[in-house]
Write a protein that holds these residues in place. Structure first.
Motif, PDB file in Angstrom:
ATOM      1  N   ILE A 166       0.773  -1.480  -0.238  1.00 13.56           N
ATOM      2  CA  ILE A 166       0.141  -0.038  -0.005  1.00 13.56           C
ATOM      3  C   ILE A 166       0.730   1.201  -0.303  1.00 13.56           C
ATOM      4  O   ILE A 166       2.268   1.373   0.295  1.00 13.56           O
ATOM      5  CB  ILE A 166      -0.963   0.335   0.919  1.00 13.56           C
ATOM      6  N   ARG A 208      -4.509  -7.302   3.553  1.00 10.69           N
ATOM      7  CA  ARG A 208      -5.134  -6.050   2.983  1.00 10.69           C
ATOM      8  C   ARG A 208      -5.817  -4.841   4.129  1.00 10.69           C
ATOM      9  O   ARG A 208      -5.362  -3.436   3.872  1.00 10.69           O
ATOM     10  CB  ARG A 208      -5.778  -5.431   1.736  1.00 10.69           C
ATOM     11  N   ASN A 209      -6.331  -5.459   4.620  1.00 10.88           N
ATOM     12  CA  ASN A 209      -7.229  -4.909   5.929  1.00 10.88           C
ATOM     13  C   ASN A 209      -6.664  -3.933   7.070  1.00 10.88           C
ATOM     14  O   ASN A 209      -6.179  -2.954   7.460  1.00 10.88           O
ATOM     15  CB  ASN A 209      -8.398  -6.050   6.409  1.00 10.88           C
ATOM     16  N   MET A 241      -5.088  -1.317   5.310  1.00 10.86           N
ATOM     17  CA  MET A 241      -5.405  -0.123   4.716  1.00 10.86           C
ATOM     18  C   MET A 241      -5.614   0.937   6.781  1.00 10.86           C
ATOM     19  O   MET A 241      -5.463   1.645   6.791  1.00 10.86           O
ATOM     20  CB  MET A 241      -6.920  -0.441   4.816  1.00 10.86           C
ATOM     21  N   ARG A 242      -5.932  -0.280   7.799  1.00 10.44           N
ATOM     22  CA  ARG A 242      -5.673   0.329   8.518  1.00 10.44           C
ATOM     23  C   ARG A 242      -4.439   0.820   8.632  1.00 10.44           C
ATOM     24  O   ARG A 242      -4.858   2.586   9.874  1.00 10.44           O
ATOM     25  CB  ARG A 242      -5.877  -1.049   9.679  1.00 10.44           C
ATOM     26  N   LYS A 263      -2.397   2.225   6.984  1.00 10.86           N
ATOM     27  CA  LYS A 263      -2.637   4.123   6.095  1.00 10.86           C
ATOM     28  C   LYS A 263      -3.307   4.756   6.542  1.00 10.86           C
ATOM     29  O   LYS A 263      -3.279   6.259   6.762  1.00 10.86           O
ATOM     30  CB  LYS A 263      -2.956   3.192   4.822  1.00 10.86           C
ATOM     31  N   GLY A 264      -4.322   4.245   7.286  1.00  7.97           N
ATOM     32  CA  GLY A 264      -5.654   4.995   8.337  1.00  7.97           C
ATOM     33  C   GLY A 264      -5.119   5.868   8.799  1.00  7.97           C
ATOM     34  O   GLY A 264      -5.010   7.308   9.267  1.00  7.97           O
TER      35      GLY A 264
END
Length: 147
Positions: free
Chosen positions: A8, A132-133, A136-137, A139-140
């Motif tokens: 990511i 992937r989750n 994403m976490r 990144k957030g």
């Protein structure tokens, strides 16, 4: 063999992303399945450091110890465990992209044994989704710090 790699781009500097991701104390915050991380060796993180993790995966509670096999701050972290029915190696890499952004790669690979070997293809699919989750976490979390 299970070998899952995901990546990511995070809009933070490589040093910021690597410093946060490489700190085991943050793992329960950004890994969906990790419930706790406990140092078994003194801080700071270095080759040979050992961290005990407790996680939930596929409805089971897992307890395992990772040992840091390679650590180049800001670039690469490799952790390995030989415990349990699914010896695993997890690798993080960080590289600068697009100015002050970072490409973070998360790779998990291992050789399941026993019953785990039978369900390895299913495990790879579930690990890819979880990774992937997780990315994403993180990144957030890190991009939210900018605001």
């Amino acid at each position: 063999m299970v070998d899952v790699q995901t990546e990511i781009v995070i809009r933070r500097t490589r040093d910021e992303v690597a410093e946060y991701a490489a700190n085991p104390d943050h793992a329960p915050d950004w890994y969906v399945n990790i419930q706790s991380a406990e140092w078994q060796t003194p801080r700071p993180l270095t080759v040979g450091s050992r961290i005990a993790f407790r996680a939930q995966f596929l409805g089971k509670t897992l307890a395992y110890v990772y040992e840091i096999a390679e650590y180049v701050p800001g670039q690469r972290l490799v952790m390995r465990t030989a415990d349990g029915p699914f010896p695993m190696e997890t690798t993080y890499t960080w590289e600068p992209v697009e100015g002050d952004a970072t490409r973070m790669t998360l790779r998990n690979r291992g050789n399941p044994t026993g019953f785990s070997a039978f369900i390895a293809p299913f495990m790879a699919v579930m690990m890819r989704r979880a990774n992937r989750n997780d990315l994403m976490r993180i990144k957030g979390i890190l991009e939210e710090k900018q605001r």
